[in-house]
Structure formats: C-alpha cells, structure tokens
Motif scaffolding. Sequence first.
Motif, PDB file in Angstrom:
ATOM      1  N   ASP A 192       6.291  10.156 -12.899  1.00 25.90           N
ATOM      2  CA  ASP A 192       5.938   9.052 -13.785  1.00 25.90           C
ATOM      3  C   ASP A 192       4.564   8.506 -13.412  1.00 25.90           C
ATOM      4  O   ASP A 192       4.407   7.849 -12.380  1.00 25.90           O
ATOM      5  N   ALA A 193       3.577   8.756 -14.253  1.00 25.42           N
ATOM      6  CA  ALA A 193       2.213   8.303 -13.974  1.00 25.42           C
ATOM      7  C   ALA A 193       2.099   6.785 -13.973  1.00 25.42           C
ATOM      8  O   ALA A 193       1.193   6.229 -13.367  1.00 25.42           O
ATOM      9  N   ALA A 194       3.021   6.102 -14.624  1.00 28.25           N
ATOM     10  CA  ALA A 194       2.973   4.639 -14.695  1.00 28.25           C
ATOM     11  C   ALA A 194       3.727   3.963 -13.548  1.00 28.25           C
ATOM     12  O   ALA A 194       3.661   2.746 -13.410  1.00 28.25           O
ATOM     13  N   GLN A 195       4.427   4.734 -12.714  1.00 28.67           N
ATOM     14  CA  GLN A 195       5.190   4.150 -11.603  1.00 28.67           C
ATOM     15  C   GLN A 195       4.244   3.501 -10.604  1.00 28.67           C
ATOM     16  O   GLN A 195       3.344   4.142 -10.080  1.00 28.67           O
ATOM     17  N   ALA A 196       4.445   2.227 -10.347  1.00 28.23           N
ATOM     18  CA  ALA A 196       3.591   1.492  -9.405  1.00 28.23           C
ATOM     19  C   ALA A 196       4.265   1.390  -8.042  1.00 28.23           C
ATOM     20  O   ALA A 196       5.491   1.370  -7.944  1.00 28.23           O
ATOM     21  N   ASP A 197       3.440   1.311  -7.016  1.00 30.21           N
ATOM     22  CA  ASP A 197       3.967   1.072  -5.677  1.00 30.21           C
ATOM     23  C   ASP A 197       4.180  -0.434  -5.496  1.00 30.21           C
ATOM     24  O   ASP A 197       3.977  -1.210  -6.436  1.00 30.21           O
ATOM     25  N   GLU A 198       4.593  -0.851  -4.313  1.00 31.80           N
ATOM     26  CA  GLU A 198       4.887  -2.265  -4.089  1.00 31.80           C
ATOM     27  C   GLU A 198       3.662  -3.166  -4.216  1.00 31.80           C
ATOM     28  O   GLU A 198       3.792  -4.363  -4.437  1.00 31.80           O
ATOM     29  N   ALA A 199       2.475  -2.591  -4.092  1.00 33.26           N
ATOM     30  CA  ALA A 199       1.237  -3.360  -4.253  1.00 33.26           C
ATOM     31  C   ALA A 199       0.799  -3.417  -5.715  1.00 33.26           C
ATOM     32  O   ALA A 199      -0.208  -4.034  -6.043  1.00 33.26           O
ATOM     33  N   GLY A 200       1.557  -2.746  -6.590  1.00 32.13           N
ATOM     34  CA  GLY A 200       1.238  -2.746  -8.013  1.00 32.13           C
ATOM     35  C   GLY A 200       0.289  -1.652  -8.450  1.00 32.13           C
ATOM     36  O   GLY A 200      -0.152  -1.625  -9.589  1.00 32.13           O
ATOM     37  N   ALA A 201      -0.019  -0.710  -7.554  1.00 30.65           N
ATOM     38  CA  ALA A 201      -0.950   0.379  -7.869  1.00 30.65           C
ATOM     39  C   ALA A 201      -0.191   1.599  -8.372  1.00 30.65           C
ATOM     40  O   ALA A 201       0.768   2.051  -7.747  1.00 30.65           O
ATOM     41  N   ASP A 202      -0.630   2.120  -9.519  1.00 30.01           N
ATOM     42  CA  ASP A 202      -0.039   3.353 -10.037  1.00 30.01           C
ATOM     43  C   ASP A 202      -0.913   4.542  -9.608  1.00 30.01           C
ATOM     44  O   ASP A 202      -1.887   4.369  -8.875  1.00 30.01           O
ATOM     45  N   ALA A 203      -0.550   5.735 -10.059  1.00 27.88           N
ATOM     46  CA  ALA A 203      -1.282   6.937  -9.647  1.00 27.88           C
ATOM     47  C   ALA A 203      -2.758   6.876 -10.041  1.00 27.88           C
ATOM     48  O   ALA A 203      -3.628   7.298  -9.282  1.00 27.88           O
ATOM     49  N   ALA A 204      -3.042   6.324 -11.219  1.00 27.53           N
ATOM     50  CA  ALA A 204      -4.438   6.204 -11.653  1.00 27.53           C
ATOM     51  C   ALA A 204      -5.226   5.301 -10.708  1.00 27.53           C
ATOM     52  O   ALA A 204      -6.383   5.582 -10.392  1.00 27.53           O
ATOM     53  N   ASP A 205      -4.602   4.217 -10.254  1.00 27.81           N
ATOM     54  CA  ASP A 205      -5.265   3.325  -9.300  1.00 27.81           C
ATOM     55  C   ASP A 205      -5.548   4.045  -7.981  1.00 27.81           C
ATOM     56  O   ASP A 205      -6.622   3.888  -7.400  1.00 27.81           O
ATOM     57  N   HIS A 206      -4.580   4.832  -7.517  1.00 28.97           N
ATOM     58  CA  HIS A 206      -4.771   5.576  -6.261  1.00 28.97           C
ATOM     59  C   HIS A 206      -5.933   6.554  -6.400  1.00 28.97           C
ATOM     60  O   HIS A 206      -6.765   6.663  -5.494  1.00 28.97           O
TER      61      HIS A 206
END
Length: 108
Positions: free
Chosen positions: A72-86
């Motif tokens: 899921d490309a929209a799945q965010a981590d606990e900091a709110g960052a998704d794969a695109a942010d990474h």
Amino acid sequence: RSVAAERRCAMEPLELLLTVLTDGEPDRARALVEAEPALARAIGPGGATALHAAATRGDEGLVDFLLVRGADAAQADEAGADAADHAWRAGHRALSQRLRLAGAMATR
C-alpha cells in the motif's frame, strides 16, 4: 556462520525482510516476499513497511515488485510518512512522485 547470519536466523519474517532491505539485498527481499506474500503488506515496528524501505533505497524495481504484490503506497508510518515521503527524503524525487500517484490511485 557469521554472527550476523546467526542473528538473521532468529528473526521474525518481517524483521528479516526489513533488515535485508536496509542491508541492500533486493534479491533476498524478493525471495522472502515470494515465499510469504503477505510480507508485501505487513506493517512492522513504528509502522515500517517493506515499501518504505525500498523507497528509501530508491530501488524502483523492488518498489514495483512490492506494489504488484499488494503493498500500500498510501500506508503511513507512525510519524505520518508514506512511501513517497521516504523516497523524497532520501533524494529519490521521481520515485517519490510515482509513489504519490500510486497512493492516490489506491485511495480512490
């Protein structure tokens, strides 16, 4: 066997996948996901996913591999960052844009 290899044997599947991704072993990561397809969608500590790790490395082939297998490309981590942010934070601008589009398509 090396100490690192011994440590890897004791890891849970997702932990092992995230470790091999961090260590830059995409072929091993692919093999792990092929053996256990649910790993493509699994969420680990801190909300980490295999897709986040692949995006951070800028590995477009592995990103595509994971997306095809349900990541899921929209799945965010606990900091709110998704794969695109990474990907963006790691300097992979074009990959970040592709992931942003994939995440937007998945949420429709």
